[in-house]
Structure formats: structure tokens, C-alpha cells
Write a protein that holds these residues in place. Structure first.
Motif, PDB file in Angstrom:
ATOM      1  N   GLY A  34      -7.696   6.923  -1.987  1.00 16.20           N
ATOM      2  CA  GLY A  34      -6.586   7.730  -2.474  1.00 16.20           C
ATOM      3  C   GLY A  34      -5.238   7.043  -2.437  1.00 16.20           C
ATOM      4  N   SER A  35      -5.198   5.808  -1.965  1.00 14.88           N
ATOM      5  CA  SER A  35      -3.929   5.067  -1.919  1.00 14.88           C
ATOM      6  C   SER A  35      -3.753   4.249  -3.203  1.00 14.88           C
ATOM      7  CB  SER A  35      -3.897   4.146  -0.700  1.00 14.88           C
ATOM      8  OG  SER A  35      -4.890   3.136  -0.809  1.00 14.88           O
ATOM      9  N   ILE A  36      -2.570   3.681  -3.336  1.00 15.62           N
ATOM     10  CA  ILE A  36      -2.247   2.791  -4.451  1.00 15.62           C
ATOM     11  C   ILE A  36      -1.902   1.425  -3.862  1.00 15.62           C
ATOM     12  CG2 ILE A  36      -0.712   2.364  -6.410  1.00 15.62           C
ATOM     13  CD1 ILE A  36      -0.031   5.416  -6.263  1.00 15.62           C
ATOM     14  N   THR A  37      -2.472   0.358  -4.443  1.00 16.76           N
ATOM     15  CA  THR A  37      -2.091  -0.993  -4.038  1.00 16.76           C
ATOM     16  C   THR A  37      -1.297  -1.633  -5.164  1.00 16.76           C
ATOM     17  OG1 THR A  37      -4.087  -1.231  -2.687  1.00 16.76           O
ATOM     18  CG2 THR A  37      -2.894  -3.239  -3.222  1.00 16.76           C
ATOM     19  N   ILE A  38      -0.143  -2.194  -4.813  1.00 14.84           N
ATOM     20  CA  ILE A  38       0.730  -2.824  -5.795  1.00 14.84           C
ATOM     21  C   ILE A  38       0.755  -4.321  -5.528  1.00 14.84           C
ATOM     22  CG2 ILE A  38       3.043  -2.879  -6.803  1.00 14.84           C
ATOM     23  CD1 ILE A  38       3.504  -0.079  -5.725  1.00 14.84           C
ATOM     24  N   PHE A  39       0.496  -5.101  -6.578  1.00 11.73           N
ATOM     25  CA  PHE A  39       0.507  -6.565  -6.481  1.00 11.73           C
ATOM     26  C   PHE A  39       1.621  -7.107  -7.380  1.00 11.73           C
ATOM     27  CE2 PHE A  39      -3.878  -5.095  -6.077  1.00 11.73           C
ATOM     28  CZ  PHE A  39      -4.314  -5.722  -4.923  1.00 11.73           C
ATOM     29  N   GLY A  40       1.949  -8.388  -7.170  1.00  8.68           N
ATOM     30  CA  GLY A  40       2.881  -9.066  -8.073  1.00  8.68           C
ATOM     31  C   GLY A  40       4.315  -8.978  -7.603  1.00  8.68           C
ATOM     32  N   GLY A  41       5.240  -8.934  -8.579  1.00  4.47           N
ATOM     33  CA  GLY A  41       6.664  -9.017  -8.264  1.00  4.47           C
ATOM     34  C   GLY A  41       7.295  -7.680  -7.948  1.00  4.47           C
ATOM     35  N   PHE A  42       6.765  -6.981  -6.968  1.00  5.71           N
ATOM     36  CA  PHE A  42       7.343  -5.692  -6.588  1.00  5.71           C
ATOM     37  C   PHE A  42       8.449  -5.881  -5.547  1.00  5.71           C
ATOM     38  CE2 PHE A  42       3.903  -6.509  -3.597  1.00  5.71           C
ATOM     39  CZ  PHE A  42       4.511  -6.246  -2.374  1.00  5.71           C
ATOM     40  N   VAL A  98      10.503   0.497  -4.596  1.00  6.13           N
ATOM     41  CA  VAL A  98       9.398   1.469  -4.639  1.00  6.13           C
ATOM     42  C   VAL A  98       9.746   2.687  -3.796  1.00  6.13           C
ATOM     43  CG1 VAL A  98       6.993   1.872  -3.972  1.00  6.13           C
ATOM     44  CG2 VAL A  98       7.629  -0.270  -5.100  1.00  6.13           C
ATOM     45  N   SER A  99      10.245   2.440  -2.586  1.00 12.12           N
ATOM     46  CA  SER A  99      10.620   3.544  -1.699  1.00 12.12           C
ATOM     47  C   SER A  99      11.705   4.410  -2.313  1.00 12.12           C
ATOM     48  CB  SER A  99      11.101   2.969  -0.358  1.00 12.12           C
ATOM     49  OG  SER A  99      11.517   3.997   0.503  1.00 12.12           O
ATOM     50  N   GLU A 119      13.578   9.448  -4.802  1.00 11.34           N
ATOM     51  CA  GLU A 119      14.353  10.125  -5.843  1.00 11.34           C
ATOM     52  C   GLU A 119      13.525  11.118  -6.649  1.00 11.34           C
ATOM     53  OE1 GLU A 119      16.162   7.186  -8.276  1.00 11.34           O
ATOM     54  OE2 GLU A 119      17.769   6.718  -6.846  1.00 11.34           O
ATOM     55  N   THR A 120      12.232  10.870  -6.737  1.00 14.96           N
ATOM     56  CA  THR A 120      11.358  11.757  -7.525  1.00 14.96           C
ATOM     57  C   THR A 120      10.621  12.763  -6.638  1.00 14.96           C
ATOM     58  OG1 THR A 120       9.629  10.052  -7.412  1.00 14.96           O
ATOM     59  CG2 THR A 120      11.020  10.094  -9.380  1.00 14.96           C
ATOM     60  N   ASN A 121      11.102  12.895  -5.403  1.00 18.66           N
ATOM     61  CA  ASN A 121      10.596  13.921  -4.474  1.00 18.66           C
ATOM     62  C   ASN A 121       9.105  13.790  -4.168  1.00 18.66           C
ATOM     63  OD1 ASN A 121      13.175  15.230  -4.304  1.00 18.66           O
ATOM     64  ND2 ASN A 121      12.790  16.092  -6.358  1.00 18.66           N
ATOM     65  N   GLN A 122       8.636  12.552  -4.097  1.00 17.22           N
ATOM     66  CA  GLN A 122       7.245  12.322  -3.695  1.00 17.22           C
ATOM     67  C   GLN A 122       7.148  12.294  -2.165  1.00 17.22           C
ATOM     68  OE1 GLN A 122       4.543  12.018  -5.969  1.00 17.22           O
ATOM     69  NE2 GLN A 122       6.228  12.879  -7.180  1.00 17.22           N
ATOM     70  N   THR A 123       6.142  12.934  -1.637  1.00 20.32           N
ATOM     71  CA  THR A 123       5.920  12.944  -0.189  1.00 20.32           C
ATOM     72  C   THR A 123       5.172  11.665   0.191  1.00 20.32           C
ATOM     73  OG1 THR A 123       5.781  15.350  -0.179  1.00 20.32           O
ATOM     74  CG2 THR A 123       4.904  14.185   1.758  1.00 20.32           C
ATOM     75  N   VAL A 124       5.860  10.738   0.833  1.00 21.28           N
ATOM     76  CA  VAL A 124       5.284   9.436   1.179  1.00 21.28           C
ATOM     77  C   VAL A 124       4.593   9.529   2.540  1.00 21.28           C
ATOM     78  CG1 VAL A 124       5.743   7.007   1.602  1.00 21.28           C
ATOM     79  CG2 VAL A 124       7.043   8.242  -0.154  1.00 21.28           C
ATOM     80  N   LEU A 125       3.298   9.240   2.547  1.00 19.42           N
ATOM     81  CA  LEU A 125       2.513   9.256   3.780  1.00 19.42           C
ATOM     82  C   LEU A 125       2.359   7.848   4.367  1.00 19.42           C
ATOM     83  CD1 LEU A 125      -0.307  11.691   2.573  1.00 19.42           C
ATOM     84  CD2 LEU A 125       1.822  12.259   3.783  1.00 19.42           C
ATOM     85  N   GLU A 126       2.410   6.837   3.501  1.00 20.41           N
ATOM     86  CA  GLU A 126       2.305   5.449   3.964  1.00 20.41           C
ATOM     87  C   GLU A 126       2.982   4.526   2.963  1.00 20.41           C
ATOM     88  OE1 GLU A 126      -1.028   1.940   4.898  1.00 20.41           O
ATOM     89  OE2 GLU A 126      -1.687   3.989   4.448  1.00 20.41           O
ATOM     90  N   LEU A 127       3.673   3.536   3.493  1.00 22.46           N
ATOM     91  CA  LEU A 127       4.279   2.491   2.670  1.00 22.46           C
ATOM     92  C   LEU A 127       4.246   1.217   3.528  1.00 22.46           C
ATOM     93  CD1 LEU A 127       5.643   2.312  -0.173  1.00 22.46           C
ATOM     94  CD2 LEU A 127       7.840   2.383   1.017  1.00 22.46           C
ATOM     95  N   SER A 128       3.272   0.358   3.272  1.00 25.08           N
ATOM     96  CA  SER A 128       3.088  -0.808   4.146  1.00 25.08           C
ATOM     97  C   SER A 128       2.770  -2.051   3.330  1.00 25.08           C
ATOM     98  CB  SER A 128       1.971  -0.552   5.162  1.00 25.08           C
ATOM     99  OG  SER A 128       0.734  -0.284   4.510  1.00 25.08           O
ATOM    100  N   THR A 145       0.848  -1.196   0.000  1.00 23.79           N
ATOM    101  CA  THR A 145       0.000   0.000   0.000  1.00 23.79           C
ATOM    102  C   THR A 145       0.878   1.238   0.000  1.00 23.79           C
ATOM    103  OG1 THR A 145      -1.797  -1.108   1.189  1.00 23.79           O
ATOM    104  CG2 THR A 145      -1.771   1.302   1.262  1.00 23.79           C
ATOM    105  N   VAL A 146       0.643   2.119  -0.965  1.00 28.15           N
ATOM    106  CA  VAL A 146       1.415   3.358  -1.096  1.00 28.15           C
ATOM    107  C   VAL A 146       0.439   4.536  -1.007  1.00 28.15           C
ATOM    108  CG1 VAL A 146       2.941   4.720  -2.571  1.00 28.15           C
ATOM    109  CG2 VAL A 146       3.102   2.214  -2.585  1.00 28.15           C
TER     110      VAL A 146
END
Length: 315
Positions: A264-272, A277-278, A283-292, A231-232
Motif C-alpha cells: 500500500g505504499s508508494i516508492t519514488i525513484f529518480g530526481g525527487f 514531496v512532503s 498542501e493537498t491535505n493528505q494524511t502522511v503515515l510514513e515518509l522515509s 517511501t511514501v
């Protein structure tokens, strides 16, 4: 050729549709896990495939032979062995006599060695004169499987064959079914509530809810969707999704899939790779609120499919 091909199948009891608009495809040589809650229609579908119940509508083809709508029987039904609901056992007979009665009814040549061999294979060779009325539920299930195998079927329909078996017995039954599939090429359709046992042997799955096929998939597809998800949540979901889709490495064997969630979150499945991802987001200056990371199991996955289908059907 498919062992089973069903289209628009329907079955009515007293005007009520137990099965309606049901489609199913079982490839020849598959071990097909048939999953659904009690009352979903699994046994009814199996009875129609085996020619034990007539069709109210639709079409069943077994090994390319289409069932007659009036009788429900196709030219391929003689290639089917079935253990549906409870095995029909005569309580005053022992296992061998029960097997012999079935073998003689089917016209099996030289039936005695055939019956002895099958009883040995399912673990009932030593029951002697013990009457089936004294059998445990697990013993009755094993005898039912042996009865289904008389005549050398190419397709086995097994409704809850693991009922009443202890863990050791369930493992032995599972291994025997895999052996039948791999060594003799028998296609097997098996329903069970013991999903961890299905996971150990099935190559394909079908999920039924309220008489409708919800989804069919391969074991590989189930494994991919039951694996971990990530979850991103960022300050800009659209930008983060576009960046990840563009920059995450491609893995053809286990492709990465994305889902934009209503919250408003993104769910990533598969071979991640969560670390990758982090790194990309940083590197692209995204403000990360959750990474679980969240783990999913097969039971949760199938229950969700069935619940979603029931919710959708009630609208």
C-alpha cells in the motif's frame, strides 16, 4: 555497429543446458560489465564469443560477422583478445618468452619491442628471467592481459581480471583498461565480483542468471536505479499517487518514477526532492503515515535482479 550481437544462444554439456535463449548486445566502444554468480554461464558465453567453444544453438555476430554454428567462429574472431578463467602459462618460461611464443604464433611483425612494451604497460617489465611458476595470482592475471593484447585486438574479453590483485593493483588495472578503451577505442567485456571496480569504469552492464540474460542497461540507468528512493505511505494511496504524478516538477535529466507497492505504499525513484514531496502532500491535505528515504548500492541492486530471475525461473 555493435561489437557483439548475440541472439538465442545455447550451449549444452552432456545434455544439460549451461546457456539457453541468451541475448546480448555490446555497443562498439563500450566497457561492458558482465555480472553474474559463479556458475551462471559468464565464462561459457565468453568462450563461445572467442571461438573457444562451439555453439549448440543461436547466433553470435562480431562487428557484423555472424559465427558459424558448427565451429562457433566468426569472421570477426581474429579481432578478439581473451583472458578467460586462468591464463594458459607454461611454468618453465619467463614472461618475455611466453609473450614471444604467443607473438610468433600470431605472426606479429617485429615482436620483441611489442612484447617488451606490453609487459611494461601491465607492470611486468622488471620480472626478468623469473619463471611464471613463481608468479603470484595477480602477476599471472597481468601477464594474461598482456597476452590478450598481442595482435592489437578491437575487442577484449576479460573474465575476472581483478582476481588476486591488491587494491593498488586493481586500481592500476582498472585505469589501464579505461585507457585502452578511451585512447585505442578497444571494446571491453569484463566480468568481476568486485562491483565497486566495475562501477568506476563500465559504460554498460549485462546481468546473467542460470544461463539467461536478466537485463542489459547503461551505467546511467544503473546509477538512477541504485540511487536513493523515497517511501511514501498515506491514508489514501491512489489519491496521493495521482497528486504527486501531477504536481512533482519534471526533471528530464533524472526523471521521477513511481511504483505502487503491494503493502500500500508508494516508492519514488529518480530526481525527487523529499521536502517537495512532503510540502505537496501537506498542501493537498493528505494524511502522511510514513515518509522515509532508503539508500541502495550496486551490489544489492544486482543481487536482487539475480535472485528475482532465479525465483521466476523456478516457478
Amino acid at each position: 555497429m555493435d561489437a557483439i550481437r548475440i541472439r538465442s544462444l545455447a550451449k549444452r554439456y552432456a545434455g544439460k543446458r549451461a546457456v539457453d535463449g541468451f541475448d546480448m548486445t555490446v555497443p562498439q566502444g563500450a566497457i561492458y560489465g558482465f555480472v553474474g554468480k559463479n556458475g551462471a554461464g559468464k565464462s561459457t558465453v565468453m568462450k563461445m564469443i572467442a571461438g573457444l567453444a562451439t555453439l549448440s544453438g543461436g547466433e553470435i555476430a562480431l562487428f557484423g560477422n555472424t559465427a558459424n554454428l558448427t565451429t562457433g567462429r566468426s569472421g570477426g574472431v581474429q579481432r578478439v583478445g581473451a583472458l578467460i578463467e586462468n591464463p594458459g602459462l607454461l611454468p618453465h618460461m619467463n614472461a618475455f618468452d611466453t609473450m614471444m611464443a604467443q607473438a610468433l604464433a600470431l605472426g606479429v611483425a617485429d615482436p620483441k619491442p611489442v612484447c617488451h612494451a606490453l609487459l611494461d604497460q601491465v607492470g611486468l617489465g622488471g620480472t626478468g628471467r623469473k619463471k611464471t611458476s613463481g608468479f603470484s595470482l595477480g602477476m599471472k592475471q597481468r601477464l594474461g592481459l598482456a597476452l590478450a593484447l598481442i595482435g592489437g585486438p578491437d575487442l577484449l574479453l576479460l573474465d575476472e581480471p581483478l582476481n588476486g590483485l591488491d587494491p593498488e593493483g586493481a586500481r592500476a588495472m582498472r585505469n589501464y583498461l579505461v585507457q585502452l578503451n578511451q585512447q585505442r577505442g578497444i571494446t571491453i567485456v569484463v566480468s568481476s565480483h568486485v562491483l565497486d571496480q566495475l562501477e568506476r569504469m563500465c559504460t554498460h552492464y549485462g546481468v546473467i542468471a542460470s544461463g539467461h540474460m536478466v537485463r542489459e542497461m547503461t551505467a546511467e540507468q544503473v546509477q538512477a536505479e541504485c540511487g536513493d528512493s523515497l517511501t511514501v505511505r498515506t491514508a489514501d494511496t491512489a489519491a496521493a499517487l495521482a497528486i504527486l504524478e501531477d504536481r512533482l516538477p519534471v526533471n528530464p535529466a533524472n526523471p521521477v518514477r513511481f511504483a505502487a507497492e503491494p503493502d500500500g505504499s508508494i516508492t519514488i525513484f529518480g530526481g525527487f526532492d523529499a521536502a517537495e514531496v512532503s510540502r505537496i502532500l501537506h498542501e493537498t491535505n493528505q494524511t502522511v503515515l510514513e515518509l522515509s528515504t532508503k539508500s541502495h548500492d550496486m551490489e544489492d541492486y544486482f543481487v536482487t535482479l539475480m535472485e528475482d530471475a532465479r525465483t521466476e525461473g523456478s516457478r
